[in-house]
Write an enzyme that holds these catalytic residues in place. Sequence first.
Site, PDB file in Angstrom:
ATOM      1  N   ALA A 182      34.805   3.834  57.742  1.00  0.00           N
ATOM      2  CA  ALA A 182      35.485   4.546  58.819  1.00  0.00           C
ATOM      3  C   ALA A 182      35.295   3.832  60.151  1.00  0.00           C
ATOM      4  O   ALA A 182      34.331   3.086  60.342  1.00  0.00           O
ATOM      5  CB  ALA A 182      34.946   5.967  58.945  1.00  0.00           C
ATOM      6  N   TYR A 197      38.727  11.243  66.753  1.00  0.00           N
ATOM      7  CA  TYR A 197      37.834  10.998  65.608  1.00  0.00           C
ATOM      8  C   TYR A 197      37.590  12.314  64.857  1.00  0.00           C
ATOM      9  O   TYR A 197      37.664  12.359  63.623  1.00  0.00           O
ATOM     10  CB  TYR A 197      36.506  10.408  66.099  1.00  0.00           C
ATOM     11  CG  TYR A 197      35.415  10.344  65.063  1.00  0.00           C
ATOM     12  CD1 TYR A 197      35.406   9.351  64.086  1.00  0.00           C
ATOM     13  CD2 TYR A 197      34.376  11.280  65.054  1.00  0.00           C
ATOM     14  CE1 TYR A 197      34.389   9.297  63.134  1.00  0.00           C
ATOM     15  CE2 TYR A 197      33.359  11.229  64.109  1.00  0.00           C
ATOM     16  CZ  TYR A 197      33.372  10.230  63.150  1.00  0.00           C
ATOM     17  OH  TYR A 197      32.362  10.176  62.210  1.00  0.00           O
ATOM     18  N   ILE A 223      20.655   8.889  79.473  1.00  0.00           N
ATOM     19  CA  ILE A 223      21.207  10.142  78.952  1.00  0.00           C
ATOM     20  C   ILE A 223      22.575  10.356  79.586  1.00  0.00           C
ATOM     21  O   ILE A 223      22.713  10.358  80.807  1.00  0.00           O
ATOM     22  CB  ILE A 223      20.265  11.325  79.280  1.00  0.00           C
ATOM     23  CG1 ILE A 223      18.974  11.180  78.467  1.00  0.00           C
ATOM     24  CG2 ILE A 223      20.947  12.658  79.018  1.00  0.00           C
ATOM     25  CD1 ILE A 223      17.953  12.262  78.702  1.00  0.00           C
ATOM     26  N   ASP A 272      39.060  -4.909  53.724  1.00  0.00           N
ATOM     27  CA  ASP A 272      39.455  -3.738  54.508  1.00  0.00           C
ATOM     28  C   ASP A 272      40.005  -2.689  53.535  1.00  0.00           C
ATOM     29  O   ASP A 272      40.781  -3.034  52.634  1.00  0.00           O
ATOM     30  CB  ASP A 272      40.533  -4.173  55.522  1.00  0.00           C
ATOM     31  CG  ASP A 272      40.865  -3.085  56.516  1.00  0.00           C
ATOM     32  OD1 ASP A 272      41.197  -1.957  56.092  1.00  0.00           O
ATOM     33  OD2 ASP A 272      40.804  -3.362  57.725  1.00  0.00           O
ATOM     34  N   SER A 276      32.845  -4.942  59.235  1.00  0.00           N
ATOM     35  CA  SER A 276      33.246  -4.921  60.650  1.00  0.00           C
ATOM     36  C   SER A 276      32.101  -4.464  61.549  1.00  0.00           C
ATOM     37  O   SER A 276      32.089  -4.769  62.742  1.00  0.00           O
ATOM     38  CB  SER A 276      34.481  -4.040  60.862  1.00  0.00           C
ATOM     39  OG  SER A 276      34.306  -2.787  60.274  1.00  0.00           O
ATOM     40  N   SER A 277      31.134  -3.734  60.996  1.00  0.00           N
ATOM     41  CA  SER A 277      29.975  -3.360  61.825  1.00  0.00           C
ATOM     42  C   SER A 277      28.883  -4.411  61.751  1.00  0.00           C
ATOM     43  O   SER A 277      27.814  -4.219  62.321  1.00  0.00           O
ATOM     44  CB  SER A 277      29.358  -2.040  61.378  1.00  0.00           C
ATOM     45  OG  SER A 277      30.285  -1.127  61.020  1.00  0.00           O
ATOM     46  N   GLY A 278      29.125  -5.473  60.980  1.00  0.00           N
ATOM     47  CA  GLY A 278      28.115  -6.526  60.877  1.00  0.00           C
ATOM     48  C   GLY A 278      27.626  -6.653  59.445  1.00  0.00           C
ATOM     49  O   GLY A 278      27.738  -5.708  58.663  1.00  0.00           O
TER      50      GLY A 278
HETATM   51  N1  NAD Z   1      26.040   8.301  61.462  1.00  0.00           N
HETATM   52  C1  NAD Z   1      26.345   9.584  61.649  1.00  0.00           C
HETATM   53  O1  NAD Z   1      25.641  10.318  62.362  1.00  0.00           O
HETATM   54  C2  NAD Z   1      27.556  10.178  60.994  1.00  0.00           C
HETATM   55  C3  NAD Z   1      27.836  11.549  61.212  1.00  0.00           C
HETATM   56  C4  NAD Z   1      28.939  12.119  60.618  1.00  0.00           C
HETATM   57  C5  NAD Z   1      29.754  11.360  59.790  1.00  0.00           C
HETATM   58  N2  NAD Z   1      29.478  10.036  59.599  1.00  0.00           N
HETATM   59  C6  NAD Z   1      30.375   9.266  58.719  1.00  0.00           C
HETATM   60  O2  NAD Z   1      29.600   8.601  57.739  1.00  0.00           O
HETATM   61  C7  NAD Z   1      30.231   7.373  57.393  1.00  0.00           C
HETATM   62  C8  NAD Z   1      29.235   6.218  57.484  1.00  0.00           C
HETATM   63  O3  NAD Z   1      28.747   6.132  58.816  1.00  0.00           O
HETATM   64  P1  NAD Z   1      27.562   5.159  59.242  1.00  0.00           P
HETATM   65  O4  NAD Z   1      26.769   5.873  60.272  1.00  0.00           O
HETATM   66  O5  NAD Z   1      26.874   4.621  58.042  1.00  0.00           O
HETATM   67  O6  NAD Z   1      28.403   4.034  59.992  1.00  0.00           O
HETATM   68  P2  NAD Z   1      28.430   2.448  59.795  1.00  0.00           P
HETATM   69  O7  NAD Z   1      29.333   1.915  60.845  1.00  0.00           O
HETATM   70  O8  NAD Z   1      27.056   1.892  59.671  1.00  0.00           O
HETATM   71  O9  NAD Z   1      29.135   2.319  58.369  1.00  0.00           O
HETATM   72  C9  NAD Z   1      30.515   2.286  58.201  1.00  0.00           C
HETATM   73  C10 NAD Z   1      30.826   1.096  57.312  1.00  0.00           C
HETATM   74  O10 NAD Z   1      32.238   1.042  57.097  1.00  0.00           O
HETATM   75  C11 NAD Z   1      32.670  -0.285  57.228  1.00  0.00           C
HETATM   76  N3  NAD Z   1      34.084  -0.269  57.638  1.00  0.00           N
HETATM   77  C12 NAD Z   1      34.592   0.135  58.830  1.00  0.00           C
HETATM   78  N4  NAD Z   1      35.918   0.015  58.827  1.00  0.00           N
HETATM   79  C13 NAD Z   1      36.258  -0.485  57.615  1.00  0.00           C
HETATM   80  C14 NAD Z   1      37.480  -0.841  56.990  1.00  0.00           C
HETATM   81  N5  NAD Z   1      38.659  -0.713  57.645  1.00  0.00           N
HETATM   82  N6  NAD Z   1      37.469  -1.317  55.720  1.00  0.00           N
HETATM   83  C15 NAD Z   1      36.296  -1.475  55.058  1.00  0.00           C
HETATM   84  N7  NAD Z   1      35.099  -1.155  55.585  1.00  0.00           N
HETATM   85  C16 NAD Z   1      35.087  -0.659  56.834  1.00  0.00           C
HETATM   86  C17 NAD Z   1      31.771  -0.915  58.270  1.00  0.00           C
HETATM   87  O11 NAD Z   1      31.695  -2.332  58.146  1.00  0.00           O
HETATM   88  C18 NAD Z   1      30.424  -0.234  57.960  1.00  0.00           C
HETATM   89  O12 NAD Z   1      29.645  -1.006  57.063  1.00  0.00           O
HETATM   90  C19 NAD Z   1      31.437   7.233  58.327  1.00  0.00           C
HETATM   91  O13 NAD Z   1      32.574   7.682  57.617  1.00  0.00           O
HETATM   92  C20 NAD Z   1      31.129   8.178  59.467  1.00  0.00           C
HETATM   93  O14 NAD Z   1      32.301   8.658  60.064  1.00  0.00           O
HETATM   94  C21 NAD Z   1      28.411   9.433  60.173  1.00  0.00           C
END
Ligand code: NAD
Length: 310
Positions: free
Chosen positions: A73, A142, A201, A50, A34-36
């Site tokens: 997520a 969130y 910002i 999903d 879903s993010s690409g």
């Molecule tokens: N990036 C940050 O700074 C950060 C900080 C704290 C926590 N997190 C957590 O780390 C995890 C990864 O984050 P990220 O930065 O890599 O984000 P991201 O969006 O790049 O990765 C999330 C992945 O989950 C997939 N996804 C979303 N919904 C889905 C669904 N319903 N079923 C299957 N796949 C699904 C998306 O396609 C994506 O590839 C997340 O749980 C996020 O909440 C990230």
Amino acid sequence: MRVLVTGGAGFIGSHAVDLLRAQGDEVLVIDDLSSGDFGWIPDDILVRADVRAEEAVHAVEAFAPECMVLLAAQMSVSISMREPLLDADVNVVGLVTMIEAGLRAGCRRFVGASSGGTIYGDVPEERQPIEECAPRAPLSFYGITKSIMVDYLETYARERDVETVALAFGNVYGPRQNPHGEAGVIAIFAERLTKGLPGTINGDGLTTRDYVYVDDVARAIERSTRQGRGLVNIGTGVGTSVLDIYRLVRSAAGHPNLDPLHGPPLPGEVRAVALDPDRARTMLDWRPRVKLEPGIAEVVRWVATHESTA
Ligand SMILES: NC(=O)c1ccc[n+]([C@@H]2O[C@H](COP(=O)([O-])OP(=O)(O)OC[C@H]3O[C@@H](n4cnc5c(N)ncnc54)[C@H](O)[C@@H]3O)[C@@H](O)[C@H]2O)c1
């Protein structure tokens, strides 16, 4: 070891998958893209589904993982504020669906991605850097779902006799981060400033966050597939303001005098976050290795050499 990574095609997940495979683990990714689809994960280890869907449940049962890393997520604070039901559905129902499938398949270890930047809420200066024993008081939907993840993992550990770790990440940054999302201010600024355009910002720029480099985060995930329990902060212990981040990115991008634009503050944002990394040190033998300036230089290099897909 057989490790199943949900959300493994994303920014953090793809780095973690690379590291796990390099260590010799057998990895399967479940991601709905879903993010690409950025092509970071080879097709033969990817199930496009999903996490709430039957197909994902069957994939877990067929793979029979020894450890599950739960990264899939809805990860935007502002989407959660507009659509709390969607946020809860993906982040809570999706999480529990995957854990239940894992338990049926005999999985004994679960690692979840929580969020140190949102679960503790507004913590006063004198209690920074924040320790894991701090009360959790999220300001956004969130943040609530990421805090509930901690409770679910702890309750599963107690009630189902499995091992669980909730990693509370700081603001993760590094190559592959989407510069068009709302998270990832370093990638967003780098995308603008490498083109000689000013970044925006939101608010006064004095909010601080604990920025942690993605390779360090991938290493924390890899360690947690083998050791550790409970809630563990993954940060540096140092907060940096958005204004200082802007200054560092603009210098790295070669535009040291390009002033930022200013926009309104985002809803649900906390003021200051620095995460105490002590528990990660003792429990996971983990410490952050990459300092902010070289890390930012790496992002600027990456953004400058990769065509952006807006
Ligand atoms: N990036 C940050 O700074 C950060 C900080 C704290 C926590 N997190 C957590 O780390 C995890 C990864 O984050 P990220 O930065 O890599 O984000 P991201 O969006 O790049 O990765 C999330 C992945 O989950 C997939 N996804 C979303 N919904 C889905 C669904 N319903 N079923 C299957 N796949 C699904 C998306 O396609 C994506 O590839 C997340 O749980 C996020 O909440 C990230």
